[in-house]
Design a protein around this motif. Structure first.
Motif, PDB file in Angstrom:
ATOM      1  N   GLU A   1      -8.731   1.155   6.723  1.00  0.00           N
ATOM      2  CA  GLU A   1      -7.907   1.544   5.576  1.00  0.00           C
ATOM      3  C   GLU A   1      -8.292   0.859   4.273  1.00  0.00           C
ATOM      4  OE1 GLU A   1      -3.767   1.176   6.628  1.00  0.00           O
ATOM      5  OE2 GLU A   1      -3.971   2.582   8.290  1.00  0.00           O
TER       6      GLU A   1
ATOM      7  N   LYS B   1      -9.158   1.708  -1.641  1.00  0.00           N
ATOM      8  CA  LYS B   1      -8.201   2.746  -1.252  1.00  0.00           C
ATOM      9  C   LYS B   1      -8.908   3.793  -0.381  1.00  0.00           C
ATOM     10  CE  LYS B   1      -7.048   3.188  -5.631  1.00  0.00           C
ATOM     11  NZ  LYS B   1      -6.453   3.594  -6.899  1.00  0.00           N
TER      12      LYS B   1
ATOM     13  N   ILE C   1      -2.834   0.784  -4.112  1.00  0.00           N
ATOM     14  CA  ILE C   1      -2.668  -0.580  -3.611  1.00  0.00           C
ATOM     15  C   ILE C   1      -2.189  -1.415  -4.792  1.00  0.00           C
ATOM     16  CG2 ILE C   1      -3.809  -2.630  -2.664  1.00  0.00           C
ATOM     17  CD1 ILE C   1      -5.974  -0.705  -1.536  1.00  0.00           C
TER      18      ILE C   1
ATOM     19  N   VAL D   1      -0.191  -2.858   4.947  1.00  0.00           N
ATOM     20  CA  VAL D   1      -1.345  -2.233   5.592  1.00  0.00           C
ATOM     21  C   VAL D   1      -1.281  -2.459   7.101  1.00  0.00           C
ATOM     22  CG1 VAL D   1      -2.854  -4.253   5.260  1.00  0.00           C
ATOM     23  CG2 VAL D   1      -3.861  -1.966   5.549  1.00  0.00           C
TER      24      VAL D   1
ATOM     25  N   TRP E   1       5.899   3.016   0.104  1.00  0.00           N
ATOM     26  CA  TRP E   1       5.068   1.818   0.153  1.00  0.00           C
ATOM     27  C   TRP E   1       5.233   1.144   1.504  1.00  0.00           C
ATOM     28  CZ3 TRP E   1       1.683   0.434  -3.710  1.00  0.00           C
ATOM     29  CH2 TRP E   1       1.745   1.236  -4.864  1.00  0.00           C
ATOM     30  N   GLU E   2       4.196   0.413   1.913  1.00  0.00           N
ATOM     31  CA  GLU E   2       4.197  -0.247   3.218  1.00  0.00           C
ATOM     32  C   GLU E   2       3.210  -1.407   3.195  1.00  0.00           C
ATOM     33  OE1 GLU E   2       2.743   2.601   6.083  1.00  0.00           O
ATOM     34  OE2 GLU E   2       0.770   2.715   5.121  1.00  0.00           O
TER      35      GLU E   2
ATOM     36  N   GLU F   1      -7.675   4.890   2.516  1.00  0.00           N
ATOM     37  CA  GLU F   1      -6.641   5.679   3.192  1.00  0.00           C
ATOM     38  C   GLU F   1      -5.411   5.869   2.300  1.00  0.00           C
ATOM     39  OE1 GLU F   1      -4.508   7.566   6.327  1.00  0.00           O
ATOM     40  OE2 GLU F   1      -6.623   7.056   6.278  1.00  0.00           O
ATOM     41  N   HIS F   2      -5.093   4.851   1.521  1.00  0.00           N
ATOM     42  CA  HIS F   2      -3.843   4.855   0.755  1.00  0.00           C
ATOM     43  C   HIS F   2      -3.991   5.522  -0.611  1.00  0.00           C
ATOM     44  CE1 HIS F   2      -3.009   1.696   3.750  1.00  0.00           C
ATOM     45  NE2 HIS F   2      -1.796   2.207   3.687  1.00  0.00           N
ATOM     46  N   ASN F   3      -2.864   5.968  -1.138  1.00  0.00           N
ATOM     47  CA  ASN F   3      -2.799   6.550  -2.473  1.00  0.00           C
ATOM     48  C   ASN F   3      -2.977   5.470  -3.538  1.00  0.00           C
ATOM     49  OD1 ASN F   3      -2.199   9.014  -4.038  1.00  0.00           O
ATOM     50  ND2 ASN F   3      -0.477   7.812  -4.773  1.00  0.00           N
TER      51      ASN F   3
ATOM     52  N   CYS G   1       0.846  -1.192   0.000  1.00  0.00           N
ATOM     53  CA  CYS G   1       0.000   0.000   0.000  1.00  0.00           C
ATOM     54  C   CYS G   1       0.886   1.249   0.000  1.00  0.00           C
ATOM     55  CB  CYS G   1      -0.891   0.006   1.237  1.00  0.00           C
ATOM     56  SG  CYS G   1      -2.026  -1.397   1.311  1.00  0.00           S
ATOM     57  N   GLN G   2       0.513   2.219  -0.819  1.00  0.00           N
ATOM     58  CA  GLN G   2       1.283   3.463  -0.905  1.00  0.00           C
ATOM     59  C   GLN G   2       0.678   4.504   0.029  1.00  0.00           C
ATOM     60  OE1 GLN G   2       1.180   5.688  -4.634  1.00  0.00           O
ATOM     61  NE2 GLN G   2       3.387   5.986  -4.483  1.00  0.00           N
ATOM     62  N   ARG G   3       1.518   5.034   0.914  1.00  0.00           N
ATOM     63  CA  ARG G   3       1.058   6.016   1.896  1.00  0.00           C
ATOM     64  C   ARG G   3       0.556   7.289   1.218  1.00  0.00           C
ATOM     65  NH1 ARG G   3       2.402   5.318   7.118  1.00  0.00           N
ATOM     66  NH2 ARG G   3       2.621   7.536   7.535  1.00  0.00           N
TER      67      ARG G   3
END
Length: 127
Positions: free
Chosen positions: A54, A93, A99, A33, A30-31, A95-97, A18-20
């Motif tokens: 999220e 998506k 996935i 979730v 990236w991280e 929360e994230h920019n 997932c991209q913050r």
């Protein structure tokens, strides 16, 4: 030290990255979730809550894949990465920019948060 949990979710040979959001610390990196454990929550409860907030999915939390500690300029985290499966829902998506589902061979194409580096090394060795 901040307790943080995250989910390693597989879809066959690919895992979820997932991209913050750009507005957050470490924006657009990236991280996995997940997020911070709130007072009174178990790590598993926190991970279930974070995935609902999220991604809009319900997960089942399995065993721990790895734990790491990392010192950022603004905080020190103790990250517990759990194996997890999506029990209900389709990731959104919320929360994230972005996935992405990526293979371990594609890891180097993505700029991950520094706390995830040791985890990514282990993933590359094991798969």
């Amino acid at each position: 030290m901040t307790e943080v949990v995250a989910a390693l979710i597989w879809d066959e040979d690919r895992f979820m990255a997932c991209q913050r959001p750009a507005r957050k610390a470490r924006g657009l990196l990236w991280e996995f979730v997940g997020g911070k454990v709130e007072p009174g929550e178990t790590k598993e409860e926190a991970l279930i809550r974070e995935c609902k907030e999220e991604l809009g999915v319900t997960i089942t939390v399995e065993d721990v894949f790895m734990e790491v500690e990392h010192v950022y300029p603004d905080l020190t985290v103790h990250l517990t990465l759990f194996h997890a499966k999506i029990a209900e829902g389709v990731p959104q998506k919320l929360e994230h920019n972005d996935i992405q589902w990526i293979t371990t061979k594609e890891i180097d194409k993505f700029a991950f948060c520094p706390a995830d580096e040791e985890i990514l090394k282990k993933l590359k060795q094991e798969r």
